[in-house]
Design a protein around this motif. Structure first.
Motif, PDB file in Angstrom:
ATOM      1  N   SER A   1       5.235   7.216   0.545  1.00 16.25           N
ATOM      2  CA  SER A   1       5.642   6.071   1.361  1.00 16.25           C
ATOM      3  C   SER A   1       5.090   4.779   0.796  1.00 16.25           C
ATOM      4  O   SER A   1       3.933   4.725   0.360  1.00 16.25           O
ATOM      5  N   LEU A   2       5.910   3.763   0.835  1.00 15.14           N
ATOM      6  CA  LEU A   2       5.489   2.408   0.433  1.00 15.14           C
ATOM      7  C   LEU A   2       5.423   1.558   1.693  1.00 15.14           C
ATOM      8  O   LEU A   2       6.356   1.561   2.491  1.00 15.14           O
ATOM      9  N   ILE A   3       4.314   0.845   1.854  1.00 12.44           N
ATOM     10  CA  ILE A   3       4.095   0.044   3.057  1.00 12.44           C
ATOM     11  C   ILE A   3       3.893  -1.419   2.673  1.00 12.44           C
ATOM     12  O   ILE A   3       3.077  -1.729   1.798  1.00 12.44           O
ATOM     13  N   LEU A   4       4.664  -2.266   3.328  1.00 11.25           N
ATOM     14  CA  LEU A   4       4.447  -3.702   3.204  1.00 11.25           C
ATOM     15  C   LEU A   4       3.733  -4.117   4.489  1.00 11.25           C
ATOM     16  O   LEU A   4       4.321  -4.113   5.571  1.00 11.25           O
ATOM     17  N   GLU A   5       2.453  -4.425   4.387  1.00  4.95           N
ATOM     18  CA  GLU A   5       1.631  -4.653   5.578  1.00  4.95           C
ATOM     19  C   GLU A   5       2.132  -5.857   6.379  1.00  4.95           C
ATOM     20  O   GLU A   5       2.148  -5.842   7.599  1.00  4.95           O
ATOM     21  N   SER A   6       2.539  -6.898   5.694  1.00  8.27           N
ATOM     22  CA  SER A   6       3.045  -8.104   6.342  1.00  8.27           C
ATOM     23  C   SER A   6       4.094  -8.702   5.411  1.00  8.27           C
ATOM     24  O   SER A   6       3.758  -9.420   4.477  1.00  8.27           O
ATOM     25  N   ALA A   7       5.350  -8.365   5.672  1.00 10.04           N
ATOM     26  CA  ALA A   7       6.419  -8.716   4.733  1.00 10.04           C
ATOM     27  C   ALA A   7       6.520 -10.224   4.509  1.00 10.04           C
ATOM     28  O   ALA A   7       6.373 -11.022   5.448  1.00 10.04           O
ATOM     29  N   SER A   8       6.778 -10.574   3.267  1.00 10.59           N
ATOM     30  CA  SER A   8       7.004 -11.983   2.932  1.00 10.59           C
ATOM     31  C   SER A   8       8.319 -12.113   2.179  1.00 10.59           C
ATOM     32  O   SER A   8       8.845 -11.126   1.638  1.00 10.59           O
TER      33      SER A   8
ATOM     34  N   SER B   1       0.864  -1.174   0.000  1.00 11.79           N
ATOM     35  CA  SER B   1       0.000   0.000   0.000  1.00 11.79           C
ATOM     36  C   SER B   1       0.904   1.229   0.000  1.00 11.79           C
ATOM     37  O   SER B   1       2.123   1.104   0.202  1.00 11.79           O
ATOM     38  N   VAL B   2       0.324   2.390  -0.270  1.00 11.79           N
ATOM     39  CA  VAL B   2       1.117   3.623  -0.316  1.00 11.79           C
ATOM     40  C   VAL B   2       0.378   4.733   0.399  1.00 11.79           C
ATOM     41  O   VAL B   2      -0.820   4.656   0.667  1.00 11.79           O
TER      42      VAL B   2
END
Lengths: 114, 109
Positions: free
Chosen positions: A75-82, A65-66
């Protein structure tokens, strides 16, 4: 000189962590972009924004998401990194003047997800 | 779906040996075609934007040209410092960018 800065050059995170990648540009550009670059796959567009609080999905937005609350910051968001999000992340901004568009990239953030 | 294909994948030249890199594209309405240079471990550096067939732009030893189906990046009398990966990208009228995989140029002294 246009400057696009990214908050980290290298980042190591654990699977499931929330990750924030920040990008700031200092030239009042309206357009900002997030890409990831992987060997053999080239640069792929994740999200882009043409104005504050505006966002558009790119080719591979899933898992990301951004946020663009201010013109200079995207901003770039990785909600739950994999682990499959291990990559080089590149931010860019662009200006269109006199019908000409010029795009500038930041130095990149190399993210490793363990 | 927009597509960009760059060739060759890798190119080795002797210093002073001129050559061209190719970028073939299909896009649903071309807003612009971009050329970048990327050095290892760094972000791409903008070189040119081309908008319409027949357009040409030059910068030092580099010259970019555009037709309706492809773009060429001509390198005249290259030097070792021109060694890099050269990326081509198209921006559609919808605003999306599609990049090619790049051509890695090595110029030997």
């Amino acid at each position: 000189d246009v400057k696009v800065t990214q908050s980290s050059r290298y980042l190591v995170k654990r699977t499931g962590e929330k990750v924030f990648l920040e990008c700031v540009q200092d030239m009042d550009h309206e357009n900002m972009f997030w890409y990831r670059q992987d060997p053999g796959l080239g640069l792929r567009l994740i999200y882009f924004s043409y104005d504050v609080k505006m966002k558009e999905k790119g080719d591979i937005p899933e898992g990301y998401s951004v946020s663009r609350e201010k013109k200079e910051r995207f901003s770039l968001i990785l909600e739950s990194a994999s682990t499959n999000q291990t990559s080089m992340y590149l931010c860019a901004s662009s200006l269109t003047a006199g019908g000409e568009e010029t795009q500038y990239f930041g130095p990149g953030t190399r993210l490793l997800v363990l | 779906e927009d597509q960009v294909t760059q060739s060759p994948e890798a190119l080795r030249l002797q210093e002073g040996e001129s050559s061209s890199l190719n970028c073939s594209y299909t896009v649903s309405g071309l807003r612009g075609l971009f050329w970048y240079r990327q050095d290892p471990g760094k972000g791409p550096e903008f070189l040119f934007t081309l908008y319409s067939a027949g357009e040409e732009k030059e910068k030092e030893r580099l010259k970019a040209t555009l037709t309706k189906k492809e773009s060429f990046l001509h390198i005249t009398a290259p030097k070792p410092e021109d060694s890099a990966t050269y990326l081509c990208a198209v921006r559609s009228n919808a605003g999306k960018s599609t990049f090619g995989d790049g051509t890695t140029l090595t110029v030997k002294p």
